[in-house]
Scaffold this motif. Structure first.
Motif, PDB file in Angstrom:
ATOM      1  N   LYS A  39       0.849  -1.183   0.000  1.00 58.41           N
ATOM      2  CA  LYS A  39       0.000   0.000   0.000  1.00 58.41           C
ATOM      3  C   LYS A  39       0.888   1.237   0.000  1.00 58.41           C
ATOM      4  O   LYS A  39       1.863   1.304   0.731  1.00 58.41           O
ATOM      5  N   VAL A  40       0.551   2.205  -0.859  1.00 59.25           N
ATOM      6  CA  VAL A  40       1.328   3.441  -0.939  1.00 59.25           C
ATOM      7  C   VAL A  40       0.547   4.606  -0.332  1.00 59.25           C
ATOM      8  O   VAL A  40      -0.668   4.558  -0.222  1.00 59.25           O
ATOM      9  N   GLU A  41       1.278   5.654   0.046  1.00 55.88           N
ATOM     10  CA  GLU A  41       0.659   6.821   0.679  1.00 55.88           C
ATOM     11  C   GLU A  41       0.252   7.893  -0.321  1.00 55.88           C
ATOM     12  O   GLU A  41      -0.703   8.617  -0.094  1.00 55.88           O
ATOM     13  N   VAL A  42       0.995   8.014  -1.414  1.00 51.06           N
ATOM     14  CA  VAL A  42       0.698   9.031  -2.421  1.00 51.06           C
ATOM     15  C   VAL A  42       0.098   8.326  -3.630  1.00 51.06           C
ATOM     16  O   VAL A  42       0.808   7.635  -4.364  1.00 51.06           O
ATOM     17  N   PRO A  43      -1.224   8.465  -3.844  1.00 55.71           N
ATOM     18  CA  PRO A  43      -1.874   7.774  -4.960  1.00 55.71           C
ATOM     19  C   PRO A  43      -1.309   8.209  -6.305  1.00 55.71           C
ATOM     20  O   PRO A  43      -1.032   9.376  -6.534  1.00 55.71           O
ATOM     21  N   VAL A  44      -1.136   7.244  -7.189  1.00 55.65           N
ATOM     22  CA  VAL A  44      -0.633   7.485  -8.535  1.00 55.65           C
ATOM     23  C   VAL A  44      -1.562   6.743  -9.486  1.00 55.65           C
ATOM     24  O   VAL A  44      -2.077   5.685  -9.157  1.00 55.65           O
ATOM     25  N   SER A  45      -1.782   7.305 -10.650  1.00 53.79           N
ATOM     26  CA  SER A  45      -2.758   6.696 -11.549  1.00 53.79           C
ATOM     27  C   SER A  45      -2.129   5.949 -12.716  1.00 53.79           C
ATOM     28  O   SER A  45      -2.827   5.564 -13.636  1.00 53.79           O
ATOM     29  N   SER A  46      -0.817   5.751 -12.710  1.00 56.77           N
ATOM     30  CA  SER A  46      -0.210   5.033 -13.824  1.00 56.77           C
ATOM     31  C   SER A  46       0.881   4.101 -13.317  1.00 56.77           C
ATOM     32  O   SER A  46       1.253   4.140 -12.155  1.00 56.77           O
ATOM     33  N   GLY A  47       1.374   3.269 -14.210  1.00 55.05           N
ATOM     34  CA  GLY A  47       2.437   2.340 -13.833  1.00 55.05           C
ATOM     35  C   GLY A  47       1.879   1.119 -13.138  1.00 55.05           C
ATOM     36  O   GLY A  47       0.777   0.668 -13.427  1.00 55.05           O
ATOM     37  N   ASN A  48       2.615   0.579 -12.195  1.00 55.04           N
ATOM     38  CA  ASN A  48       2.223  -0.651 -11.502  1.00 55.04           C
ATOM     39  C   ASN A  48       1.368  -0.339 -10.280  1.00 55.04           C
ATOM     40  O   ASN A  48       1.693  -0.749  -9.174  1.00 55.04           O
ATOM     41  N   TYR A  49       0.289   0.349 -10.481  1.00 57.41           N
ATOM     42  CA  TYR A  49      -0.566   0.729  -9.367  1.00 57.41           C
ATOM     43  C   TYR A  49      -1.969   0.190  -9.574  1.00 57.41           C
ATOM     44  O   TYR A  49      -2.442   0.092 -10.686  1.00 57.41           O
ATOM     45  N   VAL A  50      -2.605  -0.134  -8.478  1.00 62.47           N
ATOM     46  CA  VAL A  50      -3.971  -0.651  -8.495  1.00 62.47           C
ATOM     47  C   VAL A  50      -4.822   0.278  -7.652  1.00 62.47           C
ATOM     48  O   VAL A  50      -4.424   0.660  -6.558  1.00 62.47           O
ATOM     49  N   GLY A  51      -5.979   0.640  -8.165  1.00 56.54           N
ATOM     50  CA  GLY A  51      -6.882   1.485  -7.395  1.00 56.54           C
ATOM     51  C   GLY A  51      -7.607   0.699  -6.322  1.00 56.54           C
ATOM     52  O   GLY A  51      -7.484  -0.514  -6.222  1.00 56.54           O
ATOM     53  N   ALA A  52      -8.375   1.404  -5.523  1.00 54.21           N
ATOM     54  CA  ALA A  52      -9.076   0.778  -4.403  1.00 54.21           C
ATOM     55  C   ALA A  52     -10.078  -0.275  -4.861  1.00 54.21           C
ATOM     56  O   ALA A  52     -10.413  -1.177  -4.112  1.00 54.21           O
ATOM     57  N   ASP A  53     -10.540  -0.166  -6.118  1.00 55.20           N
ATOM     58  CA  ASP A  53     -11.500  -1.155  -6.600  1.00 55.20           C
ATOM     59  C   ASP A  53     -10.809  -2.446  -7.032  1.00 55.20           C
ATOM     60  O   ASP A  53     -11.457  -3.421  -7.391  1.00 55.20           O
ATOM     61  N   GLY A  54      -9.469  -2.475  -7.004  1.00 56.53           N
ATOM     62  CA  GLY A  54      -8.748  -3.698  -7.318  1.00 56.53           C
ATOM     63  C   GLY A  54      -8.477  -3.908  -8.789  1.00 56.53           C
ATOM     64  O   GLY A  54      -7.991  -4.950  -9.179  1.00 56.53           O
ATOM     65  N   THR A  55      -8.771  -2.921  -9.632  1.00 55.99           N
ATOM     66  CA  THR A  55      -8.517  -3.094 -11.056  1.00 55.99           C
ATOM     67  C   THR A  55      -7.145  -2.538 -11.415  1.00 55.99           C
ATOM     68  O   THR A  55      -6.617  -1.659 -10.757  1.00 55.99           O
ATOM     69  N   ALA A  56      -6.572  -3.070 -12.467  1.00 59.94           N
ATOM     70  CA  ALA A  56      -5.281  -2.573 -12.948  1.00 59.94           C
ATOM     71  C   ALA A  56      -5.215  -2.754 -14.449  1.00 59.94           C
ATOM     72  O   ALA A  56      -5.721  -3.723 -14.985  1.00 59.94           O
ATOM     73  N   SER A  57      -4.601  -1.810 -15.110  1.00 55.78           N
ATOM     74  CA  SER A  57      -4.490  -1.930 -16.555  1.00 55.78           C
ATOM     75  C   SER A  57      -3.097  -2.351 -16.983  1.00 55.78           C
ATOM     76  O   SER A  57      -2.928  -2.886 -18.063  1.00 55.78           O
ATOM     77  N   THR A  58      -2.080  -2.131 -16.168  1.00 57.65           N
ATOM     78  CA  THR A  58      -0.715  -2.411 -16.610  1.00 57.65           C
ATOM     79  C   THR A  58      -0.045  -3.529 -15.842  1.00 57.65           C
ATOM     80  O   THR A  58       1.106  -3.820 -16.073  1.00 57.65           O
ATOM     81  N   ALA A  59      -0.713  -4.152 -14.920  1.00 58.50           N
ATOM     82  CA  ALA A  59      -0.101  -5.222 -14.131  1.00 58.50           C
ATOM     83  C   ALA A  59      -0.784  -6.553 -14.448  1.00 58.50           C
ATOM     84  O   ALA A  59      -1.704  -6.609 -15.253  1.00 58.50           O
ATOM     85  N   ALA A  60      -0.331  -7.612 -13.806  1.00 59.70           N
ATOM     86  CA  ALA A  60      -0.921  -8.930 -14.031  1.00 59.70           C
ATOM     87  C   ALA A  60      -2.395  -8.920 -13.661  1.00 59.70           C
ATOM     88  O   ALA A  60      -2.862  -8.033 -12.963  1.00 59.70           O
ATOM     89  N   THR A  61      -3.130  -9.902 -14.102  1.00 58.48           N
ATOM     90  CA  THR A  61      -4.576  -9.895 -13.907  1.00 58.48           C
ATOM     91  C   THR A  61      -5.004 -10.256 -12.496  1.00 58.48           C
ATOM     92  O   THR A  61      -6.123  -9.974 -12.100  1.00 58.48           O
ATOM     93  N   LEU A  62      -4.152 -10.854 -11.719  1.00 64.30           N
ATOM     94  CA  LEU A  62      -4.601 -11.313 -10.412  1.00 64.30           C
ATOM     95  C   LEU A  62      -4.076 -10.478  -9.258  1.00 64.30           C
ATOM     96  O   LEU A  62      -4.039 -10.913  -8.132  1.00 64.30           O
ATOM     97  N   ILE A  63      -3.674  -9.273  -9.487  1.00 63.99           N
ATOM     98  CA  ILE A  63      -2.863  -8.557  -8.522  1.00 63.99           C
ATOM     99  C   ILE A  63      -3.595  -7.813  -7.433  1.00 63.99           C
ATOM    100  O   ILE A  63      -2.959  -7.192  -6.611  1.00 63.99           O
ATOM    101  N   ALA A  64      -4.887  -7.830  -7.392  1.00 71.39           N
ATOM    102  CA  ALA A  64      -5.598  -7.063  -6.371  1.00 71.39           C
ATOM    103  C   ALA A  64      -5.845  -7.901  -5.126  1.00 71.39           C
ATOM    104  O   ALA A  64      -6.255  -9.042  -5.229  1.00 71.39           O
ATOM    105  N   PRO A  65      -5.602  -7.356  -3.940  1.00 70.44           N
ATOM    106  CA  PRO A  65      -5.940  -8.081  -2.712  1.00 70.44           C
ATOM    107  C   PRO A  65      -7.438  -8.358  -2.659  1.00 70.44           C
ATOM    108  O   PRO A  65      -8.230  -7.648  -3.272  1.00 70.44           O
ATOM    109  N   ALA A  66      -7.797  -9.357  -1.920  1.00 71.34           N
ATOM    110  CA  ALA A  66      -9.187  -9.815  -1.902  1.00 71.34           C
ATOM    111  C   ALA A  66     -10.157  -8.752  -1.408  1.00 71.34           C
ATOM    112  O   ALA A  66     -11.219  -8.568  -1.969  1.00 71.34           O
ATOM    113  N   THR A  67      -9.846  -8.059  -0.362  1.00 65.72           N
ATOM    114  CA  THR A  67     -10.750  -7.062   0.200  1.00 65.72           C
ATOM    115  C   THR A  67     -10.004  -5.751   0.380  1.00 65.72           C
ATOM    116  O   THR A  67      -9.564  -5.434   1.481  1.00 65.72           O
ATOM    117  N   PRO A  68      -9.812  -4.986  -0.684  1.00 67.43           N
ATOM    118  CA  PRO A  68      -9.020  -3.769  -0.540  1.00 67.43           C
ATOM    119  C   PRO A  68      -9.703  -2.734   0.344  1.00 67.43           C
ATOM    120  O   PRO A  68     -10.922  -2.609   0.342  1.00 67.43           O
TER     121      PRO A  68
END
Length: 169
Positions: free
Chosen positions: A127-156
């Motif tokens: 978990k990071v403190e400064v939100p970023v919208s690109s690169g290897n980052y996943v939003g709170a909803d657990g979706t990601a466009s640039t990382a592997a498909t399974l990378i979101a924790p179960a209950t973010p």
């Protein structure tokens, strides 16, 4: 005729106002530097876990670890020969918990769908403190466009951003 030396009250007030405006404009950036430094350390730690995982996969031919397919990195005993799995969050251990159900500083997820005994993809999450919208980052909803498909924790946790490093085999 008097020869006054010094500044008038108006001149002093103008200077004070200008300094105030400049400090308000600069203060938010200065306050984020410690957070960005801690996030950078988290990214380096997650990258080191990724390198250790590559070594583990190379030595075990990609077999699923006995530790399970997800959880705290500190419980991933099979990585211990390759890296210190007790790495703590730079801010304070346990403060940056990955999801609502675990108190992990760093989290791992392994996918073995289709091949029950072999790793097909994996990811390490922090978990990071400064939100970023690109690169290897996943939003709170657990979706990601640039990382592997399974990378979101179960209950973010809500309103959070995660840094993720993973690999598909």
């Amino acid at each position: 005729m008097s020869n006054k030396k010094g500044f008038t009250l108006i001149e002093l007030l103008i200077v004070i106002v200008i300094i105030g405006i400049l400090s308000v404009a600069v203060a938010p950036k200065l306050l984020n530097y410690p957070k960005q430094a801690r996030d950078s350390q988290r990214q380096q730690t997650v990258g080191a876990f990724n390198n250790a995982m590559q070594a583990y996969i190379g030595s075990t031919e990609g077999k699923i670890p006995a530790s399970g397919d997800k959880g705290c990195v500190s419980a991933f005993a099979e990585l211990a020969p390759y890296i210190d799995i007790t790495a703590k969050d730079p801010k304070s251990p346990g403060a940056q918990k990955i999801n609502n159900t675990s108190n992990c500083d760093y989290y791992y997820i392994i996918d073995h769908s289709g091949t029950p005994d072999t790793i097909t993809a994996y990811a390490f999450v922090a978990k990071v403190e400064v939100p970023v919208s690109s690169g290897n980052y996943v939003g709170a909803d657990g979706t990601a466009s640039t990382a592997a498909t399974l990378i979101a924790p179960a209950t973010p946790a809500s309103n959070t951003t995660y840094y993720v490093v993973g690999n598909k085999m």
